[in-house]
Scaffold this active site. Structure first.
Site, PDB file in Angstrom:
ATOM      1  N   GLU A 174       9.830  -0.112  28.066  1.00 14.45           N
ATOM      2  CA  GLU A 174       9.687   1.222  28.647  1.00 14.45           C
ATOM      3  C   GLU A 174      10.996   1.681  29.264  1.00 14.45           C
ATOM      4  O   GLU A 174      11.368   2.860  29.149  1.00 14.45           O
ATOM      5  CB  GLU A 174       8.580   1.239  29.702  1.00 14.45           C
ATOM      6  CG  GLU A 174       8.326   2.642  30.248  1.00 14.45           C
ATOM      7  CD  GLU A 174       7.289   2.695  31.363  1.00 14.45           C
ATOM      8  OE1 GLU A 174       6.774   3.794  31.637  1.00 14.45           O
ATOM      9  OE2 GLU A 174       6.995   1.631  31.949  1.00 14.45           O
ATOM     10  N   LYS A 214       1.915   0.499  40.333  1.00 15.04           N
ATOM     11  CA  LYS A 214       1.026  -0.635  40.103  1.00 15.04           C
ATOM     12  C   LYS A 214       1.285  -1.793  41.063  1.00 15.04           C
ATOM     13  O   LYS A 214       0.434  -2.670  41.208  1.00 15.04           O
ATOM     14  CB  LYS A 214       1.131  -1.113  38.652  1.00 15.04           C
ATOM     15  CG  LYS A 214       0.531  -0.135  37.639  1.00 15.04           C
ATOM     16  CD  LYS A 214       0.631  -0.660  36.224  1.00 15.04           C
ATOM     17  CE  LYS A 214      -0.096   0.230  35.225  1.00 15.04           C
ATOM     18  NZ  LYS A 214       0.552   1.539  35.018  1.00 15.04           N
ATOM     19  N   HIS A 218       4.692   3.407  33.286  1.00 10.58           N
ATOM     20  CA  HIS A 218       3.601   2.479  32.990  1.00 10.58           C
ATOM     21  C   HIS A 218       3.808   1.207  33.789  1.00 10.58           C
ATOM     22  O   HIS A 218       2.875   0.702  34.410  1.00 10.58           O
ATOM     23  CB  HIS A 218       3.544   2.208  31.493  1.00 10.58           C
ATOM     24  CG  HIS A 218       2.380   1.362  31.080  1.00 10.58           C
ATOM     25  ND1 HIS A 218       1.080   1.684  31.425  1.00 10.58           N
ATOM     26  CD2 HIS A 218       2.309   0.206  30.360  1.00 10.58           C
ATOM     27  CE1 HIS A 218       0.258   0.759  30.937  1.00 10.58           C
ATOM     28  NE2 HIS A 218       0.979  -0.141  30.304  1.00 10.58           N
ATOM     29  N   THR A 226       5.352  -6.927  33.513  1.00 17.52           N
ATOM     30  CA  THR A 226       5.635  -8.003  32.561  1.00 17.52           C
ATOM     31  C   THR A 226       7.056  -7.808  32.044  1.00 17.52           C
ATOM     32  O   THR A 226       7.531  -6.679  31.909  1.00 17.52           O
ATOM     33  CB  THR A 226       4.655  -8.017  31.376  1.00 17.52           C
ATOM     34  OG1 THR A 226       4.803  -6.807  30.623  1.00 17.52           O
ATOM     35  CG2 THR A 226       3.228  -8.140  31.858  1.00 17.52           C
ATOM     36  N   PRO A 227       7.765  -8.895  31.742  1.00 16.65           N
ATOM     37  CA  PRO A 227       9.156  -8.752  31.290  1.00 16.65           C
ATOM     38  C   PRO A 227       9.311  -7.844  30.079  1.00 16.65           C
ATOM     39  O   PRO A 227      10.171  -6.961  30.063  1.00 16.65           O
ATOM     40  CB  PRO A 227       9.564 -10.200  30.975  1.00 16.65           C
ATOM     41  CG  PRO A 227       8.717 -11.035  31.902  1.00 16.65           C
ATOM     42  CD  PRO A 227       7.392 -10.310  31.957  1.00 16.65           C
ATOM     43  N   HIS A 268      -2.770  -3.170  38.317  1.00 16.75           N
ATOM     44  CA  HIS A 268      -2.920  -2.481  37.028  1.00 16.75           C
ATOM     45  C   HIS A 268      -4.402  -2.232  36.803  1.00 16.75           C
ATOM     46  O   HIS A 268      -5.165  -3.165  36.553  1.00 16.75           O
ATOM     47  CB  HIS A 268      -2.329  -3.350  35.917  1.00 16.75           C
ATOM     48  CG  HIS A 268      -2.244  -2.657  34.589  1.00 16.75           C
ATOM     49  ND1 HIS A 268      -2.823  -1.419  34.335  1.00 16.75           N
ATOM     50  CD2 HIS A 268      -1.639  -3.018  33.430  1.00 16.75           C
ATOM     51  CE1 HIS A 268      -2.575  -1.065  33.094  1.00 16.75           C
ATOM     52  NE2 HIS A 268      -1.856  -2.023  32.512  1.00 16.75           N
ATOM     53  N   CYS A 279      -4.778   0.397  27.911  1.00 15.97           N
ATOM     54  CA  CYS A 279      -4.241   0.992  29.133  1.00 15.97           C
ATOM     55  C   CYS A 279      -3.895   2.468  29.005  1.00 15.97           C
ATOM     56  O   CYS A 279      -3.521   3.099  29.997  1.00 15.97           O
ATOM     57  CB  CYS A 279      -3.027   0.207  29.593  1.00 15.97           C
ATOM     58  SG  CYS A 279      -3.329  -1.569  29.681  1.00 15.97           S
TER      59      CYS A 279
END
Length: 401
Positions: free
Chosen positions: A307, A325, A296, A300-301, A330, A166
């Site tokens: 981040e 996103k 980013h 997701t958990p 994504h 990514c």
């Protein structure tokens, strides 16, 4: 680093083709994810599909490159006058002085998936031979998209594809910047392209990372990723001494590799912190200079938690931020370039885009996450792109006032 100018840029996502359609959706806080109906995929998830990709026809001389990924590349190149800008740059600098640096994750792997369905028996009747018209090098090979774009324009300068999950199409800005600073080239076409395929959808499903609802980055109770496809391109040149008002600049690039785990980030976001700090240092800026962070933010958990901790460690809770996103999905290897374009649009429109779908921010993520668009005139924005294997890249973009 030497400041570069994004002389021209464009993006195409599920929100629309070109800058105007994408910004109109973001300004209206509208996404365009839909329940997954791609090809033969049968999964309870949501996707972002770019309209019109199947209708694109490559010109005859480029027919060997025909695959979904390269069709989307061509579709995106034809938006916003980008093709004309590149051809003008060729006339100015020469085809051998323009590099081509693009990012992708799975390239044209869909073409291989389709080819395997058409396997043919060999002369002895043994099954498993791929059809004779399957062109691996021009379609599935990771380098395919850079080779296609270079051939599309007739570029003869250095060309490469970065495939670091990514972070791919964020890292290419650094590749191009170093080559321009070293004097090997005078300009570069940079960006990224990634398209929907069965490998990606079923692969992320096997990792239990797909969300059964539209992705809610940084949201309380978030359930995972919504996969999208997209393409974005920029034409990078040395910034003139007196850049035109409104010009978008690449001011800094920060890269790191934390190598914590193949598919999970360092829980404290140490690699992400390094990338953000290095980007600020290369731009000669402090955290207080940044007016917006495009996170980013995969939804997701674990990724959002890591981040969020990294952003808080570098910026505290004062810098407005969001993940787009939730609107685009994504876009994987294209995300860095797509979201760099979104940062550029935010600065030139004096409006910070909110993250959509998220209604309540996870209380453990101590950041100023935007749930509503915010009018703001900012000079610098930071774009984060973090990939599998701890491959991290942050870009600092600026605008001339």
């Amino acid at each position: 680093m030497q400041t570069l100018e994004l002389r021209h840029y464009t993006l195409s996502t599920c929100l629309g083709l070109g800058r105007d359609e994408n910004w109109a959706r973001l300004a209206a806080r509208e996404g365009n994810l839909k329940p997954c109906d791609f090809e033969t995929v049968n999964l309870p998830t949501w996707i972002g599909e770019v309209r019109g990709v199947d209708d694109v026809a490559l010109r005859a001389a480029l027919a060997d490159f025909d695959c979904r990924n390269n069709r989307l590349a061509q579709l995106a190149l034809q938006q916003d006058g980008f093709e004309e800008a590149v051809r003008a740059a060729i006339a100015e600098f020469g085809a051998d002085r323009i590099g081509c640096y693009l990012g992708t994750s799975t390239s044209g792997i869909l073409q291989t998936e389709l080819a395997y369905r058409r396997r043919e028996p060999d002369a002895d009747g043994n099954p498993g031979v791929l059809p004779a018209d399957f062109r691996y090098a021009e379609t599935h090979n990771t380098y395919s998209v850079a080779a296609f774009v270079a051939a599309y324009f007739g570029l003869t300068g250095p060309a490469l594809t970065v495939s670091s999950a990514c972070s791919s199409s964020a890292k290419v800005f650094g590749n191009a910047a170093r080559m321009i600073e070293a004097g090997f080239i005078d300009a570069a076409v940079v960006g990224g392209v990634d398209t929907l395929c069965l490998t990606t959808l079923y692969g992320f499903n096997s990792l239990q990372l797909l969300s059964p609802e539209p992705a809610r980055p940084y949201g309380e109770g978030r359930q995972g990723i919504s996969i999208g496809e997209g393409a974005a391109f920029a034409l990078l040149v040395r910034a003139p001494a007196q850049a035109t008002r409104g010009s978008v600049l690449l001011c800094g690039v920060g890269e790191s590799s934390d190598a914590h785990h193949m598919s999970s980030p360092h829980p404290e976001g140490l690699g992400a912190q390094m990338a953000m700090k290095d980007a600020l240092a290369s731009a000669g800026l402090t955290p207080e200079s940044i007016g917006y962070i495009n996170l980013h933010g995969t939804a997701t958990p674990s990724n959002d938690a890591a981040e969020g901790k990294a952003v808080h460690a570098v910026f505290g809770s004062r810098t407005p931020c969001s993940s787009t996103k939730g609107a685009t999905g994504h876009t994987l290897g294209a995300a860095g370039a797509v979201e760099a374009a979104i940062c550029a649009m935010a600065m030139t429109h004096d409006e910070l885009p909110a993250g959509i779908n998220t209604t309540k921010v996870d209380a453990e993520l101590q950041v100023d996450y935007l749930l509503e668009n915010r009018p703001a005139q900012i000079d610098y924005a930071l774009n984060n792109s973090f990939g599998f294997g701890g491959s991290n890249c942050s870009l600092v973009l600026g605008v001339v006032r």
